[in-house]
Design a protein around this motif. Structure first.
Motif, PDB file in Angstrom:
ATOM      1  N   ALA A  10      15.416  31.997  96.973  1.00  0.00           N
ATOM      2  CA  ALA A  10      16.602  32.143  96.579  1.00  0.00           C
ATOM      3  C   ALA A  10      17.512  32.919  97.615  1.00  0.00           C
ATOM      4  O   ALA A  10      18.973  32.741  97.700  1.00  0.00           O
ATOM      5  CB  ALA A  10      16.550  32.734  95.191  1.00  0.00           C
ATOM      6  N   TRP A  18      25.561  34.151  91.249  1.00  0.00           N
ATOM      7  CA  TRP A  18      24.472  33.991  90.284  1.00  0.00           C
ATOM      8  C   TRP A  18      25.208  34.370  89.007  1.00  0.00           C
ATOM      9  O   TRP A  18      25.613  35.491  88.830  1.00  0.00           O
ATOM     10  CB  TRP A  18      23.026  34.741  90.505  1.00  0.00           C
ATOM     11  CG  TRP A  18      22.512  34.172  91.833  1.00  0.00           C
ATOM     12  CD1 TRP A  18      22.435  34.408  93.015  1.00  0.00           C
ATOM     13  CD2 TRP A  18      21.760  33.038  91.646  1.00  0.00           C
ATOM     14  NE1 TRP A  18      21.633  33.779  93.980  1.00  0.00           N
ATOM     15  CE2 TRP A  18      21.127  32.962  93.215  1.00  0.00           C
ATOM     16  CE3 TRP A  18      21.110  32.200  90.513  1.00  0.00           C
ATOM     17  CZ2 TRP A  18      20.151  32.019  93.559  1.00  0.00           C
ATOM     18  CZ3 TRP A  18      20.125  31.238  91.148  1.00  0.00           C
ATOM     19  CH2 TRP A  18      19.666  30.950  92.266  1.00  0.00           C
ATOM     20  N   ARG A  20      24.033  34.987  84.590  1.00  0.00           N
ATOM     21  CA  ARG A  20      22.992  35.200  83.625  1.00  0.00           C
ATOM     22  C   ARG A  20      23.771  35.620  82.204  1.00  0.00           C
ATOM     23  O   ARG A  20      24.937  35.711  82.015  1.00  0.00           O
ATOM     24  CB  ARG A  20      22.202  36.328  83.954  1.00  0.00           C
ATOM     25  CG  ARG A  20      22.707  37.836  83.412  1.00  0.00           C
ATOM     26  CD  ARG A  20      21.550  38.948  83.725  1.00  0.00           C
ATOM     27  NE  ARG A  20      21.323  39.015  85.064  1.00  0.00           N
ATOM     28  CZ  ARG A  20      20.520  40.184  85.588  1.00  0.00           C
ATOM     29  NH1 ARG A  20      20.449  41.029  84.748  1.00  0.00           N
ATOM     30  NH2 ARG A  20      20.269  40.043  86.859  1.00  0.00           N
ATOM     31  N   GLU A  32      18.880  33.252  85.767  1.00  0.00           N
ATOM     32  CA  GLU A  32      20.059  33.382  86.425  1.00  0.00           C
ATOM     33  C   GLU A  32      20.337  31.694  87.015  1.00  0.00           C
ATOM     34  O   GLU A  32      19.355  31.369  87.489  1.00  0.00           O
ATOM     35  CB  GLU A  32      20.196  34.077  87.315  1.00  0.00           C
ATOM     36  CG  GLU A  32      19.949  35.376  86.986  1.00  0.00           C
ATOM     37  CD  GLU A  32      20.253  36.598  88.058  1.00  0.00           C
ATOM     38  OE1 GLU A  32      20.732  37.831  88.011  1.00  0.00           O
ATOM     39  OE2 GLU A  32      19.685  36.488  89.142  1.00  0.00           O
ATOM     40  N   ALA A  34      23.319  29.086  89.551  1.00  0.00           N
ATOM     41  CA  ALA A  34      24.212  29.303  90.369  1.00  0.00           C
ATOM     42  C   ALA A  34      24.681  27.919  90.667  1.00  0.00           C
ATOM     43  O   ALA A  34      23.818  27.142  90.869  1.00  0.00           O
ATOM     44  CB  ALA A  34      24.005  30.067  91.587  1.00  0.00           C
ATOM     45  N   SER A  46      15.521  36.304  87.435  1.00  0.00           N
ATOM     46  CA  SER A  46      16.052  37.613  87.929  1.00  0.00           C
ATOM     47  C   SER A  46      15.043  38.846  88.552  1.00  0.00           C
ATOM     48  O   SER A  46      15.517  39.517  89.254  1.00  0.00           O
ATOM     49  CB  SER A  46      16.949  38.208  86.834  1.00  0.00           C
ATOM     50  OG  SER A  46      16.249  38.610  85.886  1.00  0.00           O
ATOM     51  N   ALA A  53      13.871  29.267  94.012  1.00  0.00           N
ATOM     52  CA  ALA A  53      15.073  28.869  93.166  1.00  0.00           C
ATOM     53  C   ALA A  53      14.782  27.358  93.029  1.00  0.00           C
ATOM     54  O   ALA A  53      14.337  26.723  93.987  1.00  0.00           O
ATOM     55  CB  ALA A  53      16.325  28.998  93.851  1.00  0.00           C
TER      56      ALA A  53
END
Length: 78
Positions: A10, A18, A20, A32, A34, A46, A53
């Motif tokens: 990530a 990002w 949440r 999270e 993005a 997180s 990611a």
């Protein structure tokens, strides 16, 4: 354009924001997400912001969110 694979660190995804859920617990039990250039969406834990990611297409995220709204995953947390 650079191709991004699932499991990318990530921390390598620079210049993204990002997000949440406001419903996330304060203990850091958060997923999270993005938006990425080109329409893909990155998802990370997180608790490990530099960890992997997962990258999904917009269509995959739309389908997942529709299923969540419809309660299709409710049995996973009962």
């Amino acid at each position: 354009m650079q191709q991004i694979f699932n499991g990318v660190p990530a921390g390598m995804l620079q210049g993204i924001i990002w997000v949440r859920s406001r419903r996330s617990a304060m203990e850091g039990n958060c997923v999270e997400m993005a938006a990425l250039p080109g329409g893909a969406v990155a998802v990370r834990n997180s608790r490990d912001p530099e960890g992997p990611a997962l990258i999904y297409t917009r269509a995959e995220i739309v389908a997942f969110l529709a299923g969540a709204r419809d309660g299709e995953f409710d049995t996973l947390v009962e």
